[in-house]
Design an enzyme around this catalytic site. Structure first.
Site, PDB file in Angstrom:
ATOM      1  N   TRP A 115      -7.233   5.804  10.353  1.00 56.83           N
ATOM      2  CA  TRP A 115      -6.227   5.072  10.157  1.00 56.83           C
ATOM      3  C   TRP A 115      -5.552   5.484   8.511  1.00 56.83           C
ATOM      4  O   TRP A 115      -5.040   4.790   7.678  1.00 56.83           O
ATOM      5  CB  TRP A 115      -6.554   3.558   9.668  1.00 56.83           C
ATOM      6  N   ASP A 142     -16.400   4.162   6.920  1.00 57.00           N
ATOM      7  CA  ASP A 142     -15.556   5.061   7.370  1.00 57.00           C
ATOM      8  C   ASP A 142     -15.355   6.382   6.681  1.00 57.00           C
ATOM      9  O   ASP A 142     -15.411   6.222   5.428  1.00 57.00           O
ATOM     10  CB  ASP A 142     -14.215   4.528   7.549  1.00 57.00           C
ATOM     11  N   ASP A 202     -20.402   0.196   7.762  1.00 59.61           N
ATOM     12  CA  ASP A 202     -18.861   0.413   7.909  1.00 59.61           C
ATOM     13  C   ASP A 202     -18.351   1.318   7.069  1.00 59.61           C
ATOM     14  O   ASP A 202     -17.451   1.114   6.337  1.00 59.61           O
ATOM     15  CB  ASP A 202     -18.402  -1.060   7.667  1.00 59.61           C
ATOM     16  N   ASN A 238     -15.321   4.073  11.116  1.00 61.84           N
ATOM     17  CA  ASN A 238     -16.599   3.312  11.537  1.00 61.84           C
ATOM     18  C   ASN A 238     -16.823   3.315  13.175  1.00 61.84           C
ATOM     19  O   ASN A 238     -15.639   3.107  13.600  1.00 61.84           O
ATOM     20  CB  ASN A 238     -17.037   2.000  10.998  1.00 61.84           C
ATOM     21  N   GLN A 247       0.729  -1.286   0.098  1.00 57.32           N
ATOM     22  CA  GLN A 247      -0.034   0.007   0.053  1.00 57.32           C
ATOM     23  C   GLN A 247       0.816   1.353   0.183  1.00 57.32           C
ATOM     24  O   GLN A 247       0.257   2.295   0.332  1.00 57.32           O
ATOM     25  CB  GLN A 247      -0.821  -0.064   1.296  1.00 57.32           C
ATOM     26  N   GLU A 253     -12.264  -2.541  13.936  1.00 59.62           N
ATOM     27  CA  GLU A 253     -13.056  -3.818  14.131  1.00 59.62           C
ATOM     28  C   GLU A 253     -12.615  -4.556  15.324  1.00 59.62           C
ATOM     29  O   GLU A 253     -13.173  -5.731  15.504  1.00 59.62           O
ATOM     30  CB  GLU A 253     -12.618  -4.527  12.726  1.00 59.62           C
ATOM     31  N   GLY A 277      -7.921  -0.169  14.145  1.00 60.43           N
ATOM     32  CA  GLY A 277      -8.745  -1.099  15.003  1.00 60.43           C
ATOM     33  C   GLY A 277     -10.088  -0.960  15.312  1.00 60.43           C
ATOM     34  O   GLY A 277     -10.595  -1.487  16.318  1.00 60.43           O
ATOM     35  N   ARG A 283     -17.081   7.267   1.361  1.00 65.19           N
ATOM     36  CA  ARG A 283     -17.574   5.686   1.141  1.00 65.19           C
ATOM     37  C   ARG A 283     -18.967   5.708   1.039  1.00 65.19           C
ATOM     38  O   ARG A 283     -19.326   4.628   0.613  1.00 65.19           O
ATOM     39  CB  ARG A 283     -16.782   5.122   2.404  1.00 65.19           C
ATOM     40  N   ASN A 287     -13.128   4.466  -1.319  1.00 65.55           N
ATOM     41  CA  ASN A 287     -12.419   3.908  -0.036  1.00 65.55           C
ATOM     42  C   ASN A 287     -11.236   4.751   0.335  1.00 65.55           C
ATOM     43  O   ASN A 287     -11.354   5.917   0.115  1.00 65.55           O
ATOM     44  CB  ASN A 287     -12.065   2.340  -0.028  1.00 65.55           C
TER      45      ASN A 287
END
Lengths: 545, 251
Positions: free
Chosen positions: A251, A314, A312, A269, A91, A203, A201, A339, A398
């Site tokens: 993030w 974000d 979700d 999220n 990435q 999730e 983090g 998103r 995204n």
């Protein structure tokens, strides 16, 4: 200094000599010299360098290099490639500083190579403990630089400082406890002498934050939680104790406006992702953008794109700062293709919502109200049986960078018109464990849906052109002053489009999917275009005539 | 209780049989899967949309063929990949996950089905299925290779594929009608399509590649190329039993 106007000619050394803060070596090649805050503020003056993740503080991912242009892009050829040793997602957006390229590698490594040849100077490998909690791969997207020090996030939720000449570790600060589900993947942002950085983090039911660290010592100067605690404004938007595990991670790298002296950062999220019943309320500041005071990190304003997000979605996109003319008035604006499938224009001084329009397929809202709040359709929340809603959990777009070209006034965004089925489930929170509250799947293969690079006119939200992609894209976009828009597709193509029409002008099949955003630099007076695809960083330039 | 202690060492997992393989263990394993695995492997275990976890429903696993090996992969993760081990899970929970994963492929014992494998094999030949489908290296190329179809497809799916072949066609087997700039037409199976090019296999099994800019149009033909000859209930059951018997482990 907008547009160096090279007009397609190769003028060796001119750029290197013109740039501040460095002395060329005897053979004329640039020599790494300290990257002061002044240099970062004026990065437009040295377009041959790529001094930070987004290229500049405004997040536009626009390169002022125009040597490679619409007329000569057909002469593009591979100059060199860098193979990453660890097989994982790639990435990285490399930085280039005075002829040295810094490439981050999975899981938490960085290597310095000669930007002319790709040959290595050094490599720093961050030792990682076992049992790191990651939702989505052992990723690292890039470093930041100040002076002669690189700053990098690591998967075990540390922030490290590395000497840019030798690769030696200078300091290592634990940002959060990785055993509790915290991790770090994004490039930090240098603002003044502070290293600003977020956390991942969402999730794992973490409590998100944005931190500022002393660049010299690694000591923390401030922390701003993206989930307010008791007594703080916004805490009332979380039912009961749900704020404790509220997520809202940060993030991706934010941006900074020097005139307004504000830092802008997106928040992700709320947790658990798909079960909103256990966290009733708007869940501030999840799926929002925050404007922070540079010195204290205090929240100056916020805008929530998706209140009480149960999909979700974000708000982990790049806040793109641009001054645009709206209804005859010059506005200091923020451009945001979210998103959740809506494109937003905000006043970045006040956070005022100016307008918003869908840029991709969406079936969850009947538009936005005058404050920018979505007008929800019925039956769009996840259920145990599953609810069909567009866009997918992965979003209409995204974290992949969009690009804004001041030449066209278009925001170039990768987009996906697809629907997902969202499931709700009861999940017990367990520290350090995945905390989703449901699940998501696409009812059909990606081949059934439409993906495209879209040119959104910043001041109207109109799609001025689109370039369809089969089957889809997971790449960011770069715009360059040569009139080109660069992106890639999961089928392994890297391509250049005409900024005005979207017509494909050049392409190469590189054989593996992208997970990154392209960038551009110059060395020895020659422009380069860089993209990370598969486990390789590819560097292109013009073939000799 | 004693049994539990033995297996709880984990080291013994290399040699042992899965001690938790009852129906309740399947359900417990599914719960584990839902909470720990879906973010990469997807809610239906067919692979993650965002995190690229592999499809776990194909009946074969890249890193192990045995239950004990799957136990080890789940516990320890796979070095060099995003697959991290469930180091803090109890051995029982990991075995239950293995048990659940084993149910995902749809594979059944063909002897338990109402049809006759032998009669199904005869029907397969009588209907000339091999004209398009390969089995153990013999047959055509215009339909999916069925050599291991019993590993991944359950009897209901097999029956539907026989009677309603157009109901769900995987993108690899879409049929397309390609019209060239000069108006000539070629039809074939869509083997690969990307932003710029299209690759097909035509009716004579030739591999053809087209630059999309050289084409007037590309249309998808929604009807499957699979013939829908009326089958009696018995013939269908026999064919299902034969197809279910086509497994990777008995060739």
């Amino acid at each position: 200094m907008r547009g160096l106007g090279w007009g397609g000619m190769i003028l060796p050394l001119v750029v290197a000599q013109a740039s501040p803060g460095q002395e060329p070596a005897a053979d004329g090649m640039p020599v790494l010299s300290p990257v002061t805050w002044e240099r970062l503020l004026n990065s437009d003056d040295e377009p041959h360098n790529w001094l930070m993740y987004h290229g500049a503080l405004d997040g536009q991912r626009f390169s002022r290099l125009d040597q490679i242009n619409r007329e000569n892009v057909g002469r593009l050829e591979l100059k060199w490639a860098h193979q990453i040793r660890q097989l994982d997602r790639n990435q990285t957006t490399p930085l280039v500083v005075d002829g040295v390229m810094f490439i981050t590698e999975s899981p938490s490594n960085v290597t310095a190579v000669d930007a002319a040849t790709g040959r290595a100077y050094w490599r720093y490998e961050h030792p990682l403990p076992d049992g790191i909690r990651l939702c989505c791969g052992r990723n690292n997207r890039g470093v930041a630089i100040l002076g002669e020090t690189l700053y990098m996030s690591t998967n075990d939720a540390h922030l490290v400082a590395i000497d840019a000449r030798s690769g030696s570790l200078l300091w290592d600060t634990e940002v959060a406890d990785h055993t509790k589900g915290y991790s770090k993947t994004a490039a930090p942002l240098v603002v003044g002498d502070t290293v600003v950085t977020g956390i991942a983090g969402g999730e794992f039911g973490i409590r998100g934050f944005i931190d500022g660290y002393d660049a010299a010592t690694g000591e923390r100067r401030w922390r701003t939680y993206t989930v307010p605690g008791p007594g703080e404004p916004g805490n009332e938007t979380w039912a009961g104790d749900s704020w404790r595990t509220g997520g809202a991670p940060t993030w991706l790298t934010g941006v900074y406006d020097p005139e307004l002296d504000l830092i802008y950062w997106g928040a992700g999220n709320p947790a658990p992702d798909w079960n909103g019943d256990v966290r009733l309320g708007d869940n501030l500041y999840s799926s929002s953008v925050l404007a922070l005071d540079r010195e204290t990190g205090k929240i100056v304003w916020h805008f929530q794109f998706t209140p009480h997000d149960v999909w979700d979605w974000d708000a982990i996109q790049v806040p793109v700062l641009a001054d645009v003319e709206l209804n005859g008035e010059l506005r200091k604006a923020m451009l945001w293709a979210n998103r959740n499938a809506f494109y937003y224009l905000l006043d970045r001084g006040s956070g005022q919502f100016l307008f918003g329009e869908p840029f991709a397929l969406q079936t969850w809202a009947n538009g936005l109200d005058e404050d920018g709040r979505p007008i929800l359709r019925e039956n769009v929340f996840p259920t145990t049986e599953g609810t069909r809603v567009a866009p997918i959990a992965g979003g209409a777009t995204n974290w992949w960078s969009p690009a804004y070209s001041p030449r066209t006034g278009f925001l170039y965004v990768n987009s996906f018109d697809a629907e997902g089925i969202y499931y709700q489930r009861d999940d017990e929170y367990e520290e350090g464990s995945i905390f989703l509250g449901g699940g998501h799947r696409m009812p059909l293969a990606a081949d059934h849906y439409k993906s495209a690079i879209r040119a959104i006119e910043a001041t109207t939200g109109e799609i001025r052109w689109e370039f369809p992609i089969t089957p889809r894209t997971r790449s960011g976009v770069l715009a360059t002053a040569g009139g080109l828009v660069w992106s890639a597709s999961v089928d392994g193509y890297f391509f250049a489009l005409d900024e005005e029409t979207g017509e494909p002008l050049w392409r190469m099949s590189l054989g593996a999917a992208p997970h990154a955003s392209p960038m551009s630099y110059a060395v020895g007076g020659e422009q380069r275009i860089v993209v990370a695809m598969g486990n390789v960083v590819f560097v292109f330039g013009l073939a000799e005539e | 209780m004693l049994l539990l202690v033995v297996f709880a060492t984990g080291v013994a997992a290399e040699e042992v049989e899965n001690p938790y393989s009852s129906a309740i263990d399947v359900r417990m394993g599914q719960r584990q899967f839902q909470s720990k695995c879906t973010s990469c492997h997807g809610v239906d275990a067919t692979g993650g949309e965002e995190a690229d976890g592999p499809d776990l429903t194909t009946g074969s696993f890249r890193h192990s063929t045995t239950d004990a090996g799957l136990f080890r992969v789940i516990r320890d993760g796979i070095e060099g990949t995003s697959m991290r081990g469930l180091r803090r899970a109890k051995d029982q929970e990991i075995w239950q996950l293995v048990t659940y994963l084993r149910t995902l492929s749809g594979a059944v014992d063909p002897a338990s089905l109402p049809g006759s494998m032998g009669a199904g094999r005869v029907a397969f030949e009588r209907l000339d299925c091999g004209r398009c489908h390969m089995v153990q290296g013999r047959g055509g190329r215009l339909g999916p290779d069925l050599s291991r179809v019993g590993d991944r497809r359950g009897p209901e799916e097999l029956a539907e594929a026989l009677t309603e072949p157009s109901a769900e066609v995987a993108p690899r087997w879409w049929t397309v009608r390609v019209t060239r700039a000069d108006g000539t037409v070629v039809e074939g199976l869509r083997m690969g399509e990307d932003t710029f090019n299209l690759r097909i296999m035509d009716g004579e099994e030739r591999l053809l590649s087209f630059a999309k800019t050289s084409l007037r149009s590309v249309e998808r033909i929604l009807e499957s190329t699979m013939p829908t000859e009326p089958l009696s209930g018995e013939e269908r059951d026999d064919l299902v039993a034969y197809l279910a018997s086509l497994r990777g482990d008995d060739s």
